[in-house]
Design a protein around this motif. Structure first.
Motif, PDB file in Angstrom:
ATOM      1  N   ARG A 134       0.829  -1.204   0.000  1.00  0.00           N
ATOM      2  CA  ARG A 134       0.000   0.000   0.000  1.00  0.00           C
ATOM      3  C   ARG A 134       0.871   1.264   0.000  1.00  0.00           C
ATOM      4  N   GLY A 135       1.892   1.257   0.871  1.00  0.00           N
ATOM      5  CA  GLY A 135       2.761   2.429   0.957  1.00  0.00           C
ATOM      6  C   GLY A 135       3.548   2.687  -0.325  1.00  0.00           C
ATOM      7  N   LEU A 136       4.063   1.600  -0.919  1.00  0.00           N
ATOM      8  CA  LEU A 136       4.835   1.749  -2.152  1.00  0.00           C
ATOM      9  C   LEU A 136       3.975   2.271  -3.297  1.00  0.00           C
ATOM     10  N   LYS A 137       2.757   1.735  -3.415  1.00  0.00           N
ATOM     11  CA  LYS A 137       1.853   2.192  -4.467  1.00  0.00           C
ATOM     12  C   LYS A 137       1.447   3.653  -4.259  1.00  0.00           C
ATOM     13  N   THR A 138       1.301   4.038  -2.991  1.00  0.00           N
ATOM     14  CA  THR A 138       0.976   5.437  -2.696  1.00  0.00           C
ATOM     15  C   THR A 138       2.124   6.344  -3.119  1.00  0.00           C
ATOM     16  N   ALA A 139       3.364   5.912  -2.827  1.00  0.00           N
ATOM     17  CA  ALA A 139       4.538   6.692  -3.218  1.00  0.00           C
ATOM     18  C   ALA A 139       4.611   6.841  -4.736  1.00  0.00           C
ATOM     19  N   GLU A 140       4.354   5.751  -5.448  1.00  0.00           N
ATOM     20  CA  GLU A 140       4.384   5.806  -6.907  1.00  0.00           C
ATOM     21  C   GLU A 140       3.318   6.749  -7.441  1.00  0.00           C
ATOM     22  N   PHE A 141       2.141   6.737  -6.811  1.00  0.00           N
ATOM     23  CA  PHE A 141       1.052   7.621  -7.228  1.00  0.00           C
ATOM     24  C   PHE A 141       1.453   9.087  -7.076  1.00  0.00           C
ATOM     25  N   LEU A 142       2.044   9.436  -5.929  1.00  0.00           N
ATOM     26  CA  LEU A 142       2.430  10.831  -5.687  1.00  0.00           C
ATOM     27  C   LEU A 142       3.517  11.278  -6.661  1.00  0.00           C
ATOM     28  N   LYS A 143       4.449  10.385  -6.945  1.00  0.00           N
ATOM     29  CA  LYS A 143       5.498  10.737  -7.911  1.00  0.00           C
ATOM     30  C   LYS A 143       4.909  10.976  -9.293  1.00  0.00           C
ATOM     31  N   SER A 144       3.894  10.207  -9.639  1.00  0.00           N
ATOM     32  CA  SER A 144       3.262  10.388 -10.952  1.00  0.00           C
ATOM     33  C   SER A 144       2.548  11.730 -11.048  1.00  0.00           C
ATOM     34  N   GLN A 145       2.219  12.318  -9.904  1.00  0.00           N
ATOM     35  CA  GLN A 145       1.567  13.632  -9.871  1.00  0.00           C
ATOM     36  C   GLN A 145       2.570  14.781  -9.848  1.00  0.00           C
ATOM     37  N   LEU A 161      10.635   7.106  -1.999  1.00  0.00           N
ATOM     38  CA  LEU A 161      10.596   8.555  -2.194  1.00  0.00           C
ATOM     39  C   LEU A 161      11.985   9.172  -2.092  1.00  0.00           C
ATOM     40  N   HIS A 162      12.757   8.709  -1.109  1.00  0.00           N
ATOM     41  CA  HIS A 162      14.100   9.250  -0.900  1.00  0.00           C
ATOM     42  C   HIS A 162      14.978   9.014  -2.125  1.00  0.00           C
ATOM     43  N   ASP A 163      14.914   7.802  -2.665  1.00  0.00           N
ATOM     44  CA  ASP A 163      15.741   7.475  -3.831  1.00  0.00           C
ATOM     45  C   ASP A 163      15.301   8.218  -5.085  1.00  0.00           C
ATOM     46  N   SER A 164      14.060   8.730  -5.056  1.00  0.00           N
ATOM     47  CA  SER A 164      13.551   9.501  -6.194  1.00  0.00           C
ATOM     48  C   SER A 164      13.658  11.002  -5.945  1.00  0.00           C
ATOM     49  N   PHE A 165      14.408  11.361  -4.886  1.00  0.00           N
ATOM     50  CA  PHE A 165      14.690  12.761  -4.560  1.00  0.00           C
ATOM     51  C   PHE A 165      13.433  13.557  -4.212  1.00  0.00           C
ATOM     52  N   VAL A 166      12.493  12.872  -3.567  1.00  0.00           N
ATOM     53  CA  VAL A 166      11.313  13.561  -3.026  1.00  0.00           C
ATOM     54  C   VAL A 166      11.610  13.888  -1.561  1.00  0.00           C
ATOM     55  N   LYS A 167      11.492  15.148  -1.226  1.00  0.00           N
ATOM     56  CA  LYS A 167      11.798  15.604   0.130  1.00  0.00           C
ATOM     57  C   LYS A 167      10.644  15.265   1.059  1.00  0.00           C
ATOM     58  N   MET A 168      10.949  14.703   2.247  1.00  0.00           N
ATOM     59  CA  MET A 168       9.919  14.346   3.231  1.00  0.00           C
ATOM     60  C   MET A 168      10.089  15.180   4.492  1.00  0.00           C
ATOM     61  N   LEU A 169       9.009  15.862   4.892  1.00  0.00           N
ATOM     62  CA  LEU A 169       9.016  16.716   6.084  1.00  0.00           C
ATOM     63  C   LEU A 169       8.117  16.111   7.163  1.00  0.00           C
ATOM     64  N   ARG A 170       8.514  16.325   8.403  1.00  0.00           N
ATOM     65  CA  ARG A 170       7.758  15.771   9.535  1.00  0.00           C
ATOM     66  C   ARG A 170       6.531  16.628   9.817  1.00  0.00           C
ATOM     67  N   MET A 171       5.374  15.982   9.862  1.00  0.00           N
ATOM     68  CA  MET A 171       4.127  16.695  10.139  1.00  0.00           C
ATOM     69  C   MET A 171       4.107  17.160  11.594  1.00  0.00           C
ATOM     70  N   PRO A 172       3.753  18.427  11.848  1.00  0.00           N
ATOM     71  CA  PRO A 172       3.718  18.925  13.228  1.00  0.00           C
ATOM     72  C   PRO A 172       2.623  18.216  14.043  1.00  0.00           C
TER      73      PRO A 172
END
Length: 411
Positions: free
Chosen positions: A347-358, A376-387
């Protein structure tokens, strides 16, 4: 390792060529002396010069085999180019020599004795030189040695000089003494053109000019298509003997941390090697790109725009709001259903692929598993911690500039 093997192959080819030329020079000199054929004797002298040339190529390739030294940190590879320049000078002098012979033969035609033996020797020499030129050209192209290819071309011109001798002897048999002189003059023009071309390429290579502009264009396009590379700013390549040294400057998406640069460098080097034969060393200078607009994804529980309640889970979030942020201003936004939220596996991997496609380049998330994090990290997508205190998207947007970066998965 491959370069060393190629150099050894080239050195062996030059050594074999040298021994073959010694045999041909002795044979033509002996037959020319006893038959009285000045053309055959001149061709023997010409071949003797070729021995020196072929030996020089042999020495140059053997020098290139030596490893790096304190005074020569890039190795001795340019010895190959120096020898190529030397060969081109020999080729030009050979052309002058042939013109001189032709003019002398026009003024003083000579009748040849032992014509059958002389003719057979000249034909044998022509066939041997052709076989030798093809052998050196094949090895030279295989290992991409400028000096060996130049020497092969030189041997190919010697085929014509041997054929001139054949014509001269045939002319003597038929009583037409001037045939060889006309042929020599025509072939000399070809030799001059060949020598000038090799000299030009050798000088340009010694001055670090890169002659194959198409390879630069293809390399730029292929490197720019690598995920994580935002722009290829400059590519510099220079040839040193058989090998190529290169430098490439790129702008990458996101931050230029060491791990990202290392990952990208491996893929870039592999891509460049596919286009540039015998790439010995590639320096990659990477700098972070300026992100003019961030495309940010935030997991939410319902599709209520900027008032949507945030979801702390990445893969299980039913919706994502994706908005473009320029400075502190939201330029546009849209809410998308997460197509992977109902899956049992990956589920998580497919979600990551979906966001990258957007086209998302930033994700704000509370909990994320190991698989999607690395994806996401390997695709150079920056991840920030939600407050922790943020309840809706508007509150998250207000704090974007101060959010810390996720450096590892949280689940």
């Amino acid at each position: 390792m491959v370069v060393q093997e190629n150099l050894l192959l080239g050195a062996n080819a030059s050594r074999n060529s040298t021994f073959t030329l010694v045999f041909l020079a002795i044979l033509k000199g002996f037959v020319g002396f006893h038959s009285g054929s000045s053309a055959l004797i001149a061709d023997a002298v010409h071949t003797s010069l070729d021995i020196f040339t072929s030996f020089a190529v042999w020495v140059g390739l053997k020098l290139s085999l030596k490893g790096n030294a304190e005074k020569f940190p890039y190795g001795y590879y340019k010895a190959d180019n120096l020898v190529s320049l030397f060969v081109s000078v020999i080729i030009l002098f050979s052309g002058i020599e042939l013109v001189h012979e032709a003019l002398l033969n026009i003024k003083n035609p000579v009748e040849i004795k032992l014509q059958g033996i002389a003719l057979g020797t000249a034909l044998f020499s022509a066939m041997s030189m052709y076989a030798l030129s093809q052998y050196k050209a094949r090895v030279g192209r295989q290992i991409d040695s400028q000096a060996l290819i130049a020497d092969a071309l030189h041997s190919y011109t010697d085929v014509f000089s041997s054929l001139i001798v054949v014509i001269a002897i045939a002319g003597s048999i038929l009583g037409i003494m001037w045939l060889d002189s006309v042929g020599v003059l025509l072939i000399s023009l070809m030799i001059f053109k060949l020598g000038i071309g090799i000299a030009r390429d050798s000088v340009l290579t010694l001055m670090d000019a890169w002659l194959d502009r198409d390879s630069i264009t293809r390399t730029r396009q292929n490197v720019a298509s690598i995920q994580g590379v935002k722009q290829v700013e400059e590519i510099r390549l220079r040839k040193s003997g058989l090998v190529v040294f290169g430098e490439i400057e790129i702008e990458i998406e996101g931050n230029a941390d060491l791990k990202r640069v290392e990952m990208l460098s491996e893929e870039i080097e592999k891509t460049v090697k596919n286009e540039v034969k015998n790439l010995e060393h590639l320096v990659i200078n990477a700098k972070p790109g300026k992100m003019s607009a961030m495309k940010i994804a935030v997991p939410v529980l319902e599709p209520e725009g900027l008032q949507s309640k945030v979801s702390r889970h990445f893969g299980r979030a039913p919706y994502f709001i994706i908005f473009e942020l320029e400075g502190d201003e939201i330029k546009s936004w849209q809410v998308n259903r997460n197509p992977a939220s109902g899956l049992e596996r990956k589920r998580g991997l497919k979600t990551a692929e979906f966001l990258k496609s957007q086209g998302v380049n930033v994700v704000i998330v509370g909990e994320i598993g190991e698989g999607p994090f690395h994806n996401l990290h390997d695709s150079f997508v920056k991840m920030l911690r939600m407050p922790e205190e943020a309840e809706d998207v508007e509150k998250v947007v207000e704090k974007v500039s101060g959010l810390s970066r996720l450096t590892s998965h949280t689940e």
